[in-house]
Design an enzyme around this catalytic site. Structure first.
Site, mmCIF file in Angstrom:
data_model
loop_
_atom_site.group_PDB
_atom_site.id
_atom_site.type_symbol
_atom_site.label_atom_id
_atom_site.label_comp_id
_atom_site.label_asym_id
_atom_site.label_seq_id
_atom_site.Cartn_x
_atom_site.Cartn_y
_atom_site.Cartn_z
ATOM 1 N N SER A 111 0.876 -1.188 0.078
ATOM 2 C CA SER A 111 -0.141 0.123 0.083
ATOM 3 C C SER A 111 0.795 1.280 -0.240
ATOM 4 O O SER A 111 2.062 0.923 0.401
ATOM 5 C CB SER A 111 -0.621 -0.214 1.120
ATOM 6 O OG SER A 111 -1.570 1.237 1.754
ATOM 7 N N TYR A 134 -3.462 -1.002 9.777
ATOM 8 C CA TYR A 134 -3.367 -1.024 8.604
ATOM 9 C C TYR A 134 -1.976 -0.604 8.214
ATOM 10 O O TYR A 134 -1.432 -1.553 7.393
ATOM 11 C CB TYR A 134 -4.322 -0.019 7.764
ATOM 12 C CG TYR A 134 -4.385 -0.436 6.252
ATOM 13 C CD1 TYR A 134 -4.998 -1.359 5.689
ATOM 14 C CD2 TYR A 134 -3.841 0.497 5.448
ATOM 15 C CE1 TYR A 134 -5.221 -1.513 4.523
ATOM 16 C CE2 TYR A 134 -3.983 0.379 4.067
ATOM 17 C CZ TYR A 134 -4.656 -0.728 3.561
ATOM 18 O OH TYR A 134 -4.720 -0.945 2.181
HETATM 19 P P1 NAP Z 1 -12.208 -4.521 -1.092
HETATM 20 O O1 NAP Z 1 -12.854 -4.487 -2.289
HETATM 21 O O2 NAP Z 1 -12.639 -4.257 0.210
HETATM 22 O O3 NAP Z 1 -11.511 -6.077 -0.966
HETATM 23 C C1 NAP Z 1 -11.074 -6.679 0.008
HETATM 24 C C2 NAP Z 1 -11.006 -8.247 -0.242
HETATM 25 O O4 NAP Z 1 -10.536 -8.778 0.981
HETATM 26 C C3 NAP Z 1 -12.432 -8.708 -0.196
HETATM 27 O O5 NAP Z 1 -12.624 -10.008 -0.935
HETATM 28 C C4 NAP Z 1 -12.773 -9.081 1.375
HETATM 29 O O6 NAP Z 1 -13.682 -10.130 1.439
HETATM 30 C C5 NAP Z 1 -11.244 -9.928 1.558
HETATM 31 N N1 NAP Z 1 -11.262 -10.006 3.035
HETATM 32 C C6 NAP Z 1 -11.231 -9.148 4.070
HETATM 33 N N2 NAP Z 1 -11.239 -9.715 5.378
HETATM 34 C C7 NAP Z 1 -11.134 -10.958 5.020
HETATM 35 C C8 NAP Z 1 -11.209 -12.083 5.905
HETATM 36 N N3 NAP Z 1 -11.118 -12.053 7.097
HETATM 37 N N4 NAP Z 1 -10.839 -13.431 5.201
HETATM 38 C C9 NAP Z 1 -10.883 -13.360 3.794
HETATM 39 N N5 NAP Z 1 -10.917 -12.432 2.953
HETATM 40 C C10 NAP Z 1 -11.108 -11.222 3.642
HETATM 41 O O7 NAP Z 1 -10.790 -3.816 -1.184
HETATM 42 P P2 NAP Z 1 -9.718 -3.822 -2.331
HETATM 43 O O8 NAP Z 1 -9.313 -2.237 -2.491
HETATM 44 O O9 NAP Z 1 -9.986 -4.628 -3.586
HETATM 45 O O10 NAP Z 1 -8.420 -4.348 -1.460
HETATM 46 C C11 NAP Z 1 -7.694 -5.391 -1.875
HETATM 47 C C12 NAP Z 1 -6.286 -5.359 -1.270
HETATM 48 O O11 NAP Z 1 -5.718 -4.101 -1.726
HETATM 49 C C13 NAP Z 1 -6.033 -5.354 0.371
HETATM 50 O O12 NAP Z 1 -4.938 -5.937 0.815
HETATM 51 C C14 NAP Z 1 -6.150 -3.822 0.383
HETATM 52 O O13 NAP Z 1 -5.253 -3.234 1.580
HETATM 53 C C15 NAP Z 1 -5.174 -3.418 -0.776
HETATM 54 N N6 NAP Z 1 -4.931 -1.786 -1.017
HETATM 55 C C16 NAP Z 1 -6.145 -1.329 -1.632
HETATM 56 C C17 NAP Z 1 -5.939 -0.023 -2.251
HETATM 57 C C18 NAP Z 1 -7.179 0.899 -2.648
HETATM 58 O O14 NAP Z 1 -7.200 2.055 -2.843
HETATM 59 N N7 NAP Z 1 -8.222 0.089 -2.759
HETATM 60 C C19 NAP Z 1 -4.864 0.752 -2.041
HETATM 61 C C20 NAP Z 1 -3.578 -0.002 -1.471
HETATM 62 C C21 NAP Z 1 -3.741 -1.486 -1.060
HETATM 63 P P3 NAP Z 1 -15.158 -9.955 1.956
HETATM 64 O O15 NAP Z 1 -15.801 -9.492 0.311
HETATM 65 O O16 NAP Z 1 -15.839 -11.239 2.192
HETATM 66 O O17 NAP Z 1 -15.336 -8.739 2.943
#
Ligand code: NAP
Length: 258
Positions: free
Chosen positions: A150, A163
């Protein structure tokens, strides 16, 4: 490899098997579809039961999609992921540690249980899953592990202390794993996404002031779409990146360059 042997086939994932966690939506779904489009079969790991959209998108590419339901805050469930992949496909070529959670609250009010949840999902499950995958990859003498870092692997952020701690640790673990496993022809790298329009960032996108602050700092002047990350994950999963180890690759529209 010689200069004449290089071709776009180096980016092909034909015949490979990839595990992607949290691939029911958001960035994980984009990574899974990208890997499938490049030729890989998928084990999609998701906490929620409904993965029909991801299944349809993968099957549209002609690749195989198998699903494994696991809450990654449960260590026993985490430890079943790699054995499941071996049972279904007999190998693990690529692991994308994407699942992650973010819980926002002012530092002085931050709840201990929220700290524990975020660290368990973002860091401990990534460590355990990578360790299980690494055991198989050492035997196979090849493998790719892609961690999702991130901007908060580099910066402190506000209102999200675990986080930030977990994502700094993901960058550190990426290097620690790479140092021990590179000699086994296993490459471990991380993608550090910038600001991507997913559920994770919905609260800050709908906050007008915060949204304007963020946009004003991004040289590309826009939020990314998950599709902006698809090329990067294919590159890091492919032969084209075989000499990259322990790198945290920012895909951030220039955010860190400011
Ligand atoms: P998102 O749409 O909220 O997706 C998060 C994913 O993680 C979902 O599939 C969620 O499953 C899963 N998850 C959360 N808790 C879990 C658990 N206890 N067991 C199994 N699965 C779990 O967010 P995203 O933006 O796509 O994030 C994906 C990754 O990218 C994360 O690691 C996040 O930190 C990273 N990231 C995102 C951004 C951004 O700007 N969006 C930036 C930097 C890094 P559920 O649907 O069941 O909750």
């Amino acid at each position: 490899m010689t200069l004449t042997s290089f071709s776009l086939d180096y980016f092909s994932l034909a015949g490979k098997v990839a595990i992607v966690t949290g691939a029911n939506k958001g960035l994980g779904q984009a990574y899974a579809v990208a890997l499938a489009k490049a030729g890989a079969d998928l084990l999609v790991v998701a906490r929620s039961g409904d993965c029909e959209e991801t299944r349809a998108l993968i099957e549209e590419t002609g690749r195989r999609a198998e699903f494994f339901q696991a809450d990654l805050s449960d260590r026993e469930a985490v430890k079943q992921v790699v054995p499941e992949c071996l049972k279904v496909y007999g190998k693990v070529d690529i692991l994308v540690n994407n699942a992650g959670t973010i819980l926002r609250s002012p530092l002085v009010e931050y709840k201990e249980e929220d700290w524990d949840t975020v660290m368990e999902v973002n860091l401990n499950s990534l460590y355990l899953l990578s360790q299980e995958a690494a055991k198989v990859m050492v035997e196979q003498k090849r493998g790719k592990i892609i961690n999702i870092a991130s901007m908060l692997s580099f910066q402190g952020g506000k209102f999200v202390p675990p986080y930030t701690a977990s994502k700094h640790a993901v960058a550190g673990l990426t290097k620690a794993f790479a140092n021990e496993l590179a000699e086994h022809n296993i490459q471990i790298n991380a993608i550090a996404p910038g600001y991507i329009a997913t559920d994770n960032t919905a609260p800050i996108r709908t906050d007008e002031k915060r949204n304007a602050e963020i946009l004003s700092r991004i040289p590309a002047a826009r939020w990314a779409d998950p599709s902006d990350l698809m090329g990067t994950v294919v590159f890091l999963a492919s032969k084209a990146s075989d000499y990259m180890n322990g790198h945290v690759l920012a895909v951030d529209g220039g955010w860190l360059a400011r």
